[in-house]
Design a protein around this motif. Structure first.
Motif, PDB file in Angstrom:
ATOM      1  N   GLU A  81       0.831  -1.210   0.000  1.00 29.90           N
ATOM      2  CA  GLU A  81       0.000   0.000   0.000  1.00 29.90           C
ATOM      3  C   GLU A  81       0.863   1.257   0.000  1.00 29.90           C
ATOM      4  OE1 GLU A  81      -2.976   2.213   3.145  1.00 29.90           O
ATOM      5  OE2 GLU A  81      -2.942   0.016   3.124  1.00 29.90           O
ATOM      6  N   LYS A  82       2.025   1.178   0.640  1.00 32.27           N
ATOM      7  CA  LYS A  82       2.941   2.330   0.717  1.00 32.27           C
ATOM      8  C   LYS A  82       3.966   2.327  -0.431  1.00 32.27           C
ATOM      9  CE  LYS A  82       1.154   3.833   4.553  1.00 32.27           C
ATOM     10  NZ  LYS A  82       0.407   5.111   4.585  1.00 32.27           N
ATOM     11  N   ASP A  83       3.811   1.412  -1.382  1.00 38.03           N
ATOM     12  CA  ASP A  83       4.717   1.325  -2.547  1.00 38.03           C
ATOM     13  C   ASP A  83       6.168   1.085  -2.143  1.00 38.03           C
ATOM     14  OD1 ASP A  83       2.703   1.668  -4.446  1.00 38.03           O
ATOM     15  OD2 ASP A  83       2.784   3.842  -4.241  1.00 38.03           O
ATOM     16  N   LEU A  84       6.372   0.283  -1.109  1.00 35.86           N
ATOM     17  CA  LEU A  84       7.723  -0.038  -0.652  1.00 35.86           C
ATOM     18  C   LEU A  84       8.176  -1.365  -1.251  1.00 35.86           C
ATOM     19  CD1 LEU A  84       7.292   0.882   3.124  1.00 35.86           C
ATOM     20  CD2 LEU A  84       8.551   2.188   1.410  1.00 35.86           C
ATOM     21  N   HIS A  85       9.449  -1.438  -1.629  1.00 37.16           N
ATOM     22  CA  HIS A  85      10.014  -2.703  -2.087  1.00 37.16           C
ATOM     23  C   HIS A  85      10.134  -3.650  -0.894  1.00 37.16           C
ATOM     24  CE1 HIS A  85      10.965  -1.525  -6.176  1.00 37.16           C
ATOM     25  NE2 HIS A  85      11.468  -0.393  -5.721  1.00 37.16           N
ATOM     26  N   ILE A  86       9.859  -4.919  -1.118  1.00 44.59           N
ATOM     27  CA  ILE A  86       9.919  -5.906  -0.042  1.00 44.59           C
ATOM     28  C   ILE A  86      11.005  -6.919  -0.386  1.00 44.59           C
ATOM     29  CG2 ILE A  86       8.613  -7.539   1.354  1.00 44.59           C
ATOM     30  CD1 ILE A  86       6.057  -6.186   0.306  1.00 44.59           C
ATOM     31  N   PHE A  87      11.991  -7.026   0.503  1.00 43.64           N
ATOM     32  CA  PHE A  87      13.085  -7.971   0.316  1.00 43.64           C
ATOM     33  C   PHE A  87      13.004  -9.029   1.410  1.00 43.64           C
ATOM     34  CE2 PHE A  87      14.505  -3.726  -0.952  1.00 43.64           C
ATOM     35  CZ  PHE A  87      14.820  -3.940  -2.292  1.00 43.64           C
ATOM     36  N   LYS A  88      13.333 -10.261   1.057  1.00 39.36           N
ATOM     37  CA  LYS A  88      13.344 -11.322   2.074  1.00 39.36           C
ATOM     38  C   LYS A  88      14.780 -11.760   2.311  1.00 39.36           C
ATOM     39  CE  LYS A  88      12.641 -15.242  -1.057  1.00 39.36           C
ATOM     40  NZ  LYS A  88      11.981 -16.514  -1.270  1.00 39.36           N
ATOM     41  N   ALA A  89      15.098 -11.916   3.572  1.00 36.46           N
ATOM     42  CA  ALA A  89      16.424 -12.403   3.968  1.00 36.46           C
ATOM     43  C   ALA A  89      16.242 -13.740   4.668  1.00 36.46           C
ATOM     44  CB  ALA A  89      17.105 -11.402   4.895  1.00 36.46           C
ATOM     45  N   PRO A  90      17.197 -14.642   4.532  1.00 38.81           N
ATOM     46  CA  PRO A  90      17.088 -15.928   5.231  1.00 38.81           C
ATOM     47  C   PRO A  90      17.409 -15.749   6.708  1.00 38.81           C
ATOM     48  CG  PRO A  90      19.194 -15.770   4.119  1.00 38.81           C
ATOM     49  CD  PRO A  90      18.442 -14.515   3.767  1.00 38.81           C
ATOM     50  N   SER A  91      17.087 -16.760   7.494  1.00 41.42           N
ATOM     51  CA  SER A  91      17.522 -16.737   8.885  1.00 41.42           C
ATOM     52  C   SER A  91      19.045 -16.816   8.912  1.00 41.42           C
ATOM     53  CB  SER A  91      16.908 -17.907   9.654  1.00 41.42           C
ATOM     54  OG  SER A  91      17.294 -19.127   9.062  1.00 41.42           O
ATOM     55  N   ASN A  98      29.933 -15.365   4.001  1.00 44.23           N
ATOM     56  CA  ASN A  98      29.615 -13.957   3.786  1.00 44.23           C
ATOM     57  C   ASN A  98      28.673 -13.763   2.602  1.00 44.23           C
ATOM     58  OD1 ASN A  98      31.339 -13.097   5.888  1.00 44.23           O
ATOM     59  ND2 ASN A  98      33.111 -13.302   4.537  1.00 44.23           N
ATOM     60  N   ASP A  99      27.956 -14.817   2.229  1.00 47.16           N
ATOM     61  CA  ASP A  99      27.108 -14.752   1.041  1.00 47.16           C
ATOM     62  C   ASP A  99      25.721 -14.213   1.367  1.00 47.16           C
ATOM     63  OD1 ASP A  99      26.459 -15.042  -1.619  1.00 47.16           O
ATOM     64  OD2 ASP A  99      25.695 -17.079  -1.344  1.00 47.16           O
ATOM     65  N   LEU A 100      25.655 -13.144   2.154  1.00 37.15           N
ATOM     66  CA  LEU A 100      24.360 -12.561   2.477  1.00 37.15           C
ATOM     67  C   LEU A 100      23.769 -11.866   1.267  1.00 37.15           C
ATOM     68  CD1 LEU A 100      22.197 -11.913   4.582  1.00 37.15           C
ATOM     69  CD2 LEU A 100      23.459  -9.838   5.140  1.00 37.15           C
ATOM     70  N   GLY A 101      24.648 -11.224   0.465  1.00 35.97           N
ATOM     71  CA  GLY A 101      24.155 -10.490  -0.699  1.00 35.97           C
ATOM     72  C   GLY A 101      23.372 -11.373  -1.646  1.00 35.97           C
ATOM     73  N   GLY A 102      23.859 -12.601  -1.861  1.00 41.08           N
ATOM     74  CA  GLY A 102      23.169 -13.513  -2.756  1.00 41.08           C
ATOM     75  C   GLY A 102      21.927 -14.123  -2.140  1.00 41.08           C
ATOM     76  N   SER A 103      21.750 -13.926  -0.824  1.00 41.09           N
ATOM     77  CA  SER A 103      20.610 -14.524  -0.133  1.00 41.09           C
ATOM     78  C   SER A 103      19.436 -13.565   0.006  1.00 41.09           C
ATOM     79  CB  SER A 103      21.040 -14.996   1.268  1.00 41.09           C
ATOM     80  OG  SER A 103      22.105 -15.914   1.183  1.00 41.09           O
ATOM     81  N   ILE A 104      19.687 -12.261  -0.130  1.00 33.68           N
ATOM     82  CA  ILE A 104      18.606 -11.279  -0.044  1.00 33.68           C
ATOM     83  C   ILE A 104      17.988 -11.130  -1.426  1.00 33.68           C
ATOM     84  CG2 ILE A 104      18.015  -8.882   0.447  1.00 33.68           C
ATOM     85  CD1 ILE A 104      20.254  -8.793   2.461  1.00 33.68           C
ATOM     86  N   ARG A 105      16.691 -11.412  -1.515  1.00 30.50           N
ATOM     87  CA  ARG A 105      16.012 -11.367  -2.809  1.00 30.50           C
ATOM     88  C   ARG A 105      14.682 -10.636  -2.670  1.00 30.50           C
ATOM     89  NH1 ARG A 105      17.938 -16.738  -2.481  1.00 30.50           N
ATOM     90  NH2 ARG A 105      19.479 -17.253  -4.068  1.00 30.50           N
ATOM     91  N   ASN A 106      14.124 -10.264  -3.806  1.00 26.21           N
ATOM     92  CA  ASN A 106      12.786  -9.693  -3.801  1.00 26.21           C
ATOM     93  C   ASN A 106      11.791 -10.746  -3.334  1.00 26.21           C
ATOM     94  OD1 ASN A 106      13.463  -7.135  -4.797  1.00 26.21           O
ATOM     95  ND2 ASN A 106      13.415  -7.844  -6.902  1.00 26.21           N
TER      96      ASN A 106
END
Length: 654
Positions: A253-263, A270-278
């Motif tokens: 509703e607020k037009d915000l991008h939503i990203f999901k991160a793993p636990s 250090n592969d957090l970058g590859g784990s954060i996705r839309n």
């Protein structure tokens, strides 16, 4: 460098990007260092005069002494090359060279001062002044380099942050803090954590990692521009489905991008970058997965030979992947699609090199091609996933559905019984319940035939059927179709604004199949509690929003009308069916009406003969006899429901 700056200044581009300036010439660094030394001399002079209230230079011309000290210092700068390095990349070695340079200057000047005292009996400079100059000059040179280094660091960080997405992390628990810290500690990630978001109301004045904590109410009351954020990072595992849907509705509703991160436990190194996705629409449709008794499933497959028909398809290939984890003695993967079969062969040989596979290119309707497999391999489990499933295509070609869905199932099932296969598991569909199209009716006919084999005299095989709805990401399913349409800029096409469907993930569907193969005693139709049905229009709108677009503004939604044989609502149970619970609360047994083997076998032979003759109308007539609840919808075959006893011109259906 100067030519580049001159071109920018006089060529129209007056923006000088400091972070892209390579380095200053060495002579400029040396001049700046000398200026710092001169300032250090005057500062030392001022301090000594204020403290001692006396002359500290005994030479009649102070400028000569100053020039002498500067000359000595410059000589040591040249010797140690203190001006040669790139200042923004200064290291401890550069600092040490400065210290040695200043110390040597003090020692040499002090030695000359003492020698002068021995020769003349008087000093030309006060010793405390020399020590003070050493301290101030070293600090001045060091601070200059530190300032330049920090200045370029700030400029680089500013440029990076300008390109990064400003995000909030949802939650203030340990997992959320750990993910936020990992993002902050990794400057290469395209995200800048600017705060945390929580549903709690007691965190107004608190902060985490130096970042503010926002309450949900602030997000609800403010606009995206007021908040000055681009998106939200959520940890899917930390929320229930209802909680996530509530938050996602607010963010969209607020037009915000939503990203999901793993636990944090799932982040590798250090592969957090590859784990954060839309966030994907599949994440919102997932439910709590079926609880699988892995020990029972493993016993059923361990060191056993397994056949998977349709093994290159969406469901079949996932069954192959899951079965391979239980160390069977052999997996025979059968499919008529050459390229997908080759793809799954490459994948399996790479992932499971220790498992023996055989990949067979064959059509399940060709019994002479299939039977040698049963003769050669002593199959313990058969998973029958081969089928035609696309409703509009099958409505146009009903004879093909009979040859694959009915004849193919008949071949695999009767061969399983003939060669004493322990268990036969057939994959069916919710479209087989009160079918309105040929595809669903053909699958229901296959269900009836498979069930009827259970009570045939001499049969020892346990025949089990699993029935479920649409699977996310399968070949031809609605979600990949919508994704392609959104990527192409639209429009997104929906057959009807009120159409609804059940959804489940491919791994869930296959876990159900494996579980059913273990728990079934023969003759059952297992159905899965698929939760609430999903309105396809709402699904499309959410997918458009998750892609960063506005429905009917950026991406149009158009309605094309129901396709032949399509209905608005799918069912998992027939009207007169009853369900029985199992020990797994998500799996039930449907007690549908069944047929005797002799009756369904006679009708199947008739319909197969008509299919071979390509007699479309006769095929559908017999299909309606086998499946009395089959009422065509939005189809050319509706005439058979209106005038079942009349002769119809069959030429138009050839």
């Amino acid at each position: 460098m100067y030519n580049s700056l001159r071109k920018r200044i006089f060529g129209g581009d007056n923006i000088v990007n400091l972070s892209e300036v390579r380095y200053l010439p060495r002579w400029i660094i040396l001049v700046i260092d000398i200026i710092i030394l001169v300032i250090s001399l005057f500062l030392s002079t001022y301090i000594i005069e204020k403290i001692t209230k006396q002359e500290f230079i005994y030479h009649e011309d102070k400028s000569v002494v100053f020039a002498f000290i500067i000359l000595i210092n410059t000589v040591f700068m040249y010797i140690f090359k203190t001006y040669a390095g790139i200042i923004r990349h200064s290291t401890f070695i550069d600092l040490f060279k400065l210290l040695v340079c200043c110390f040597c200057t003090m020692i040499v000047v002090g030695t000359i001062n003492i020698t002068y005292f021995w020769i003349t009996g008087g000093k030309f400079i006060l010793t405390p002044y020399l020590i003070l100059y050493f301290i101030i000059s070293f600090m001045g040179l060091f601070i200059f380099r530190l300032y330049v280094k920090e200045f370029f660091h700030i400029v680089r960080e500013y440029r990076r942050s300008a390109l990064k997405k400003r995000i909030l992390v949802l939650g203030i628990d340990e997992q959320s803090i750990a993910i936020a810290r990992a993002v902050l500690d990794n400057p290469s990630l395209p995200y800048q954590v600017v705060g945390f978001l929580t549903q709690r109301t007691d965190s107004k004045r608190a902060s985490l990692l130096g970042k503010p904590i926002y309450e949900k109410r602030k997000i609800e009351e403010a606009t995206k521009e007021d908040l000055m954020i681009d998106g939200i990072i959520i940890i899917k595992e930390m929320m229930s489905r209802d909680e996530m849907n509530s938050w996602v509705n607010l963010f969209l509703e607020k037009d915000l991008h939503i990203f999901k991160a793993p636990s944090v436990q799932k982040v590798r190194g250090n592969d957090l970058g590859g784990s954060i996705r839309n966030l994907q629409i599949e994440d919102l449709l997932n439910r709590r997965p079926i609880k699988i008794e892995n020990e029972d499933v493993k016993k059923r497959h361990f060191n056993k030979a397994v056949l998977v028909t349709g093994g290159a398809g969406s469901i079949g290939s996932e069954i192959v992947r899951q079965v391979a984890q239980f160390d069977p003695s052999l997996i025979v993967v059968l499919d008529q699609a050459e390229t997908p079969l080759y793809d799954i062969e490459l994948e399996m040989k790479d992932k499971f090199p220790h498992i023996k596979f055989k990949f067979v290119l064959a059509d399940v309707s060709n019994r002479h091609r299939i039977e040698p497999l049963f003769q050669t391999y002593n199959f313990s489990m058969v998973y029958h996933a081969a089928a035609y499933k696309h409703v509009p295509l099958i409505e146009e070609n009903p004879q093909e559905a009979i040859l694959v869905n009915v004849l193919g199932s008949k071949n695999i099932a009767t061969l399983s019984s003939k060669y004493k296969v322990n268990r036969f598991v057939m994959i069916s569909t919710d479209k087989a319940v009160n079918p309105t199209n040929v595809m669903g009716a053909s699958k229901r006919a296959a269900e009836l035939f498979v069930q009827s084999l259970q009570n045939v005299e001499g049969n020892t095989t346990k025949f089990i059927t699993t029935r479920f709805g649409n699977v996310l990401g399968s070949n031809g399913s609605v979600i990949p179709h919508f994704k392609r349409q959104i990527e192409a800029g639209g429009p997104v096409t929906i057959t009807h604004p009120e159409i609804v469907r059940y959804f489940m993930t491919i791994p869930e569907a296959c876990e159900l199949v494996l579980q059913a193969g273990t728990m079934g005693q023969g003759g059952e139709i297992f159905v899965f509690d698929m939760g609430e049905p999903v309105k396809i229009l709402n699904l499309a709108k959410r997918m458009i929003k998750l892609s960063g677009f506005e429905p009917n503004i950026d991406i149009k939604i158009i309605y094309t009308g129901l396709r032949p044989g399509e209905k608005l609502y799918e069912e998992l149970l027939s009207d007169n069916a009853k369900t029985l619970p199992t020990h797994n609360e998500k799996i039930m047994i449907s007690k549908d009406p069944s047929m005797e083997f002799e009756e369904v076998d006679f009708l199947c032979k008739q319909i197969i003969t008509s299919a071979v003759k390509k007699d479309k109308l006769q095929v559908v007539k017999i299909l309606k006899t086998i499946v009395p609840e089959f009422i065509s919808n939005n189809s050319e075959f509706e005439i058979l429901d209106k005038y079942p006893e009349e002769n119809i011109d069959e030429k138009k259906y050839k």
